[in-house]
Scaffold this motif. Sequence first.
Motif, mmCIF file in Angstrom:
data_model
loop_
_atom_site.group_PDB
_atom_site.id
_atom_site.type_symbol
_atom_site.label_atom_id
_atom_site.label_comp_id
_atom_site.label_asym_id
_atom_site.label_seq_id
_atom_site.Cartn_x
_atom_site.Cartn_y
_atom_site.Cartn_z
ATOM 1 N N PRO A 266 37.700 75.755 40.076
ATOM 2 C CA PRO A 266 36.311 75.316 39.887
ATOM 3 C C PRO A 266 36.158 73.792 39.928
ATOM 4 C CG PRO A 266 37.303 75.746 37.752
ATOM 5 C CD PRO A 266 38.385 75.979 38.783
ATOM 6 N N LYS A 267 37.186 73.090 40.379
ATOM 7 C CA LYS A 267 37.030 71.634 40.497
ATOM 8 C C LYS A 267 36.341 71.315 41.817
ATOM 9 C CE LYS A 267 40.690 70.048 37.455
ATOM 10 N NZ LYS A 267 39.712 70.013 36.346
ATOM 11 N N HIS A 268 35.673 70.168 41.833
ATOM 12 C CA HIS A 268 34.940 69.766 43.041
ATOM 13 C C HIS A 268 35.172 68.289 43.312
ATOM 14 C CE1 HIS A 268 32.767 73.551 43.439
ATOM 15 N NE2 HIS A 268 32.694 73.559 42.132
ATOM 16 N N HIS A 269 36.440 67.940 43.387
ATOM 17 C CA HIS A 269 36.759 66.526 43.549
ATOM 18 C C HIS A 269 36.079 65.949 44.799
ATOM 19 C CE1 HIS A 269 38.893 62.873 42.909
ATOM 20 N NE2 HIS A 269 39.269 62.873 44.186
ATOM 21 N N GLY A 270 35.443 64.809 44.620
ATOM 22 C CA GLY A 270 34.834 64.125 45.766
ATOM 23 C C GLY A 270 33.552 64.762 46.271
ATOM 24 N N HIS A 271 32.946 65.616 45.444
ATOM 25 C CA HIS A 271 31.741 66.301 45.951
ATOM 26 C C HIS A 271 30.575 65.346 46.154
ATOM 27 C CE1 HIS A 271 28.997 66.539 42.426
ATOM 28 N NE2 HIS A 271 30.104 66.448 41.737
ATOM 29 N N GLU A 272 30.572 64.227 45.431
ATOM 30 C CA GLU A 272 29.443 63.279 45.573
ATOM 31 C C GLU A 272 29.320 62.798 47.016
ATOM 32 O OE1 GLU A 272 31.794 62.973 43.229
ATOM 33 O OE2 GLU A 272 30.807 62.866 41.264
ATOM 34 N N ALA A 273 30.454 62.380 47.588
ATOM 35 C CA ALA A 273 30.412 61.851 48.962
ATOM 36 C C ALA A 273 29.968 62.941 49.943
ATOM 37 C CB ALA A 273 31.785 61.309 49.350
ATOM 38 N N LEU A 295 16.005 58.616 47.459
ATOM 39 C CA LEU A 295 16.309 58.899 46.052
ATOM 40 C C LEU A 295 17.411 59.954 45.964
ATOM 41 C CD1 LEU A 295 15.430 58.099 43.144
ATOM 42 C CD2 LEU A 295 14.155 60.231 43.098
ATOM 43 N N ALA A 296 17.319 60.977 46.797
ATOM 44 C CA ALA A 296 18.329 62.047 46.759
ATOM 45 C C ALA A 296 19.721 61.502 47.096
ATOM 46 C CB ALA A 296 17.936 63.171 47.709
ATOM 47 N N LEU A 297 19.785 60.554 48.024
ATOM 48 C CA LEU A 297 21.079 59.959 48.364
ATOM 49 C C LEU A 297 21.661 59.226 47.158
ATOM 50 C CD1 LEU A 297 20.344 58.570 51.966
ATOM 51 C CD2 LEU A 297 21.912 60.431 51.344
ATOM 52 N N LEU A 298 20.831 58.470 46.463
ATOM 53 C CA LEU A 298 21.318 57.730 45.292
ATOM 54 C C LEU A 298 21.772 58.690 44.192
ATOM 55 C CD1 LEU A 298 18.672 54.845 45.070
ATOM 56 C CD2 LEU A 298 21.076 54.659 45.773
ATOM 57 N N VAL A 299 20.970 59.718 43.973
ATOM 58 C CA VAL A 299 21.299 60.662 42.897
ATOM 59 C C VAL A 299 22.586 61.424 43.238
ATOM 60 C CG1 VAL A 299 20.521 62.727 41.653
ATOM 61 C CG2 VAL A 299 18.926 60.843 42.083
ATOM 62 N N ALA A 300 22.709 61.830 44.497
ATOM 63 C CA ALA A 300 23.924 62.539 44.915
ATOM 64 C C ALA A 300 25.147 61.650 44.680
ATOM 65 C CB ALA A 300 23.819 62.915 46.397
ATOM 66 N N ARG A 301 25.022 60.391 45.027
ATOM 67 C CA ARG A 301 26.154 59.468 44.944
ATOM 68 C C ARG A 301 26.488 59.091 43.500
ATOM 69 N NH1 ARG A 301 29.436 56.925 43.720
ATOM 70 N NH2 ARG A 301 30.459 55.032 44.495
ATOM 71 N N TYR A 302 25.457 58.860 42.676
ATOM 72 C CA TYR A 302 25.704 58.215 41.375
ATOM 73 C C TYR A 302 25.540 59.109 40.150
ATOM 74 C CZ TYR A 302 25.974 53.832 43.910
ATOM 75 O OH TYR A 302 26.354 52.841 44.770
ATOM 76 N N HIS A 303 25.147 60.384 40.305
ATOM 77 C CA HIS A 303 24.836 61.134 39.075
ATOM 78 C C HIS A 303 26.025 61.258 38.132
ATOM 79 C CE1 HIS A 303 25.989 64.534 41.780
ATOM 80 N NE2 HIS A 303 26.382 65.138 40.674
ATOM 81 N N GLY A 304 27.218 61.417 38.704
ATOM 82 C CA GLY A 304 28.406 61.520 37.848
ATOM 83 C C GLY A 304 28.641 60.229 37.074
ATOM 84 N N ASP A 305 28.490 59.092 37.749
ATOM 85 C CA ASP A 305 28.668 57.793 37.096
ATOM 86 C C ASP A 305 27.626 57.582 36.000
ATOM 87 O OD1 ASP A 305 30.761 57.219 38.794
ATOM 88 O OD2 ASP A 305 29.492 56.201 40.269
ATOM 89 N N ILE A 306 26.384 57.962 36.302
ATOM 90 C CA ILE A 306 25.306 57.783 35.305
ATOM 91 C C ILE A 306 25.599 58.625 34.055
ATOM 92 C CG2 ILE A 306 22.831 58.118 34.865
ATOM 93 C CD1 ILE A 306 22.884 56.062 36.957
ATOM 94 N N HIS A 307 26.081 59.855 34.271
ATOM 95 C CA HIS A 307 26.395 60.712 33.111
ATOM 96 C C HIS A 307 27.447 60.054 32.210
ATOM 97 C CE1 HIS A 307 23.934 63.749 34.728
ATOM 98 N NE2 HIS A 307 24.810 64.394 35.473
ATOM 99 N N ARG A 308 28.356 59.291 32.805
ATOM 100 C CA ARG A 308 29.436 58.666 32.033
ATOM 101 C C ARG A 308 29.034 57.315 31.464
ATOM 102 N NH1 ARG A 308 32.322 61.214 36.085
ATOM 103 N NH2 ARG A 308 32.107 59.430 37.486
ATOM 104 N N ALA A 309 27.737 57.011 31.433
ATOM 105 C CA ALA A 309 27.235 55.682 31.048
ATOM 106 C C ALA A 309 27.990 55.065 29.878
ATOM 107 C CB ALA A 309 25.745 55.776 30.713
ATOM 108 N N LEU A 310 28.184 55.853 28.806
ATOM 109 C CA LEU A 310 28.708 55.266 27.576
ATOM 110 C C LEU A 310 30.184 54.897 27.681
ATOM 111 C CD1 LEU A 310 26.833 57.350 24.845
ATOM 112 C CD2 LEU A 310 26.040 55.459 26.265
ATOM 113 N N GLU A 311 30.852 55.391 28.730
ATOM 114 C CA GLU A 311 32.274 55.060 28.898
ATOM 115 C C GLU A 311 32.488 53.950 29.918
ATOM 116 O OE1 GLU A 311 33.840 58.817 30.290
ATOM 117 O OE2 GLU A 311 32.414 59.793 28.923
ATOM 118 N N LEU A 312 31.426 53.505 30.556
ATOM 119 C CA LEU A 312 31.595 52.572 31.669
ATOM 120 C C LEU A 312 31.823 51.149 31.180
ATOM 121 C CD1 LEU A 312 28.713 53.788 34.040
ATOM 122 C CD2 LEU A 312 31.133 54.436 34.106
#
Length: 403
Positions: A266-273, A295-312
């Motif tokens: 169930p891993k999806h490594h690199g799915h953003e790209a 907007l969809a391009l930005l969200v596809a690319r960055y949603h994982g990073d945004i979710h990790r906000a507090l660790e960045l």
Amino acid sequence: MRTYIVGGAVRDELLGLPVQDRDHVVVGATPEQMAELGFRPVGKDFPVFLHPDSHEEYALARTERKSGHGYKGFTVFASPEVTLEEDLLRRDLTINAMARDEQGNLIDPHSGLADIRARILRHVSPAFAEDPVRILRVARFAARFPDFHVASETLELMRSMVSSGEVDHLVPERVWQEFSRGLMSLRPSRMFDVLRECGALARLLPELDRLFGVPQPPEHHPEVDTGVHVMLVVDWSASKGYSLPVRFSALAHDLGKGTTPSELWPKHHGHEARSVELVKEVAQRLRIPSDCRDLALLVARYHGDIHRALELKPETVLKILESTDAFRRPERFTEMLEACESDFRGRPGYENRPYPPFDFFLSALARCQAVDTAFIAVENLGNEKNAVHQARLTALKTPIKLA
Ligand code: ATP
Ligand code: MG
């Protein structure tokens, strides 16, 4: 000459909903008579007129006969002899095939009222199969009236329109037009459910269809698959009244998970790209407007990073703000956060959980916006860009406290 209110206005009034615009049918008149009465002709393909004062649409009663593929493949016949009943027979659904005469009497030859009461979307006649737009319309009405369901015989007919290839004659502009309306409805997932049930989704948006049955990573609530997750995400964004670009981004953010080789599930490594590439393909194929695509391009690319906000690290936070053009496009950045928030909440039990990255990134953006770029530029001529970058970085290094 007699005029009737028809279609959506009659339906919405019976549903107790506000009536958006009223369409009229005129029986027993010629185009010349209409012009004499001051009506302005607007129809290209069939005789439709605008009322001189109300500007509402008045169409001469007409019949249609199939003469080719797709929604343009029709021969239209309008004449003063065409009856109201004949005009109602060419309509898509029974709930859309009712009329009211000038005295307010309901004319309902196809039992639309009974279907409204029973909450059923049912086709009027076998001629339904002649226009593939009707598949999209049924799906869109399901999204707009979530408590309605599609009659089994109508679903059967829709399936046959998919297997006969009729659905492949839809033009991209029309597909997007109906998709975008469905996305802006009360429960967009219903549109995709109906399209999936009749097999049309695999033809029109296979990138989305493929997500059903694809498992989610264990940390992402594996009890729902990726397709169901995406449906929850889109519905959440609709429940918040978010914009069309946000809802489309919600729909498209995980498309790349559909191309993960199943050995890696169930891993999806690199799915953003991969999502980014698929968003580009879909946007091009369906001629999707640039605000939705970008907007969809930005969200596809960055949603994982945004979710990790507090660790960045502050460097990464700044990089995200810079690469998403957040300083010049703060409203779009907020829409990005809305799509990411929808992604987070589109999991069972997460509907009311706090989503700290939203406020975190808004605070980070505000911190950077407070940096006096004009002053820094004057003080650092020749090195303005880097100096502004450094000042923003410094601003981000003080920890961000969330309420
Ligand atoms: P809305 O509230 O979205 O405008 P509506 O039912 O009024 O819903 P319209 O697109 O305005 O939809 O069309 C008006 C009427 O024309 C419909 O109610 C239906 O009777 C008929 N109609 C529209 N498009 C089709 C179609 N593709 N095939 C058959 N009938 C159609
Ligand atoms: Mg209408």
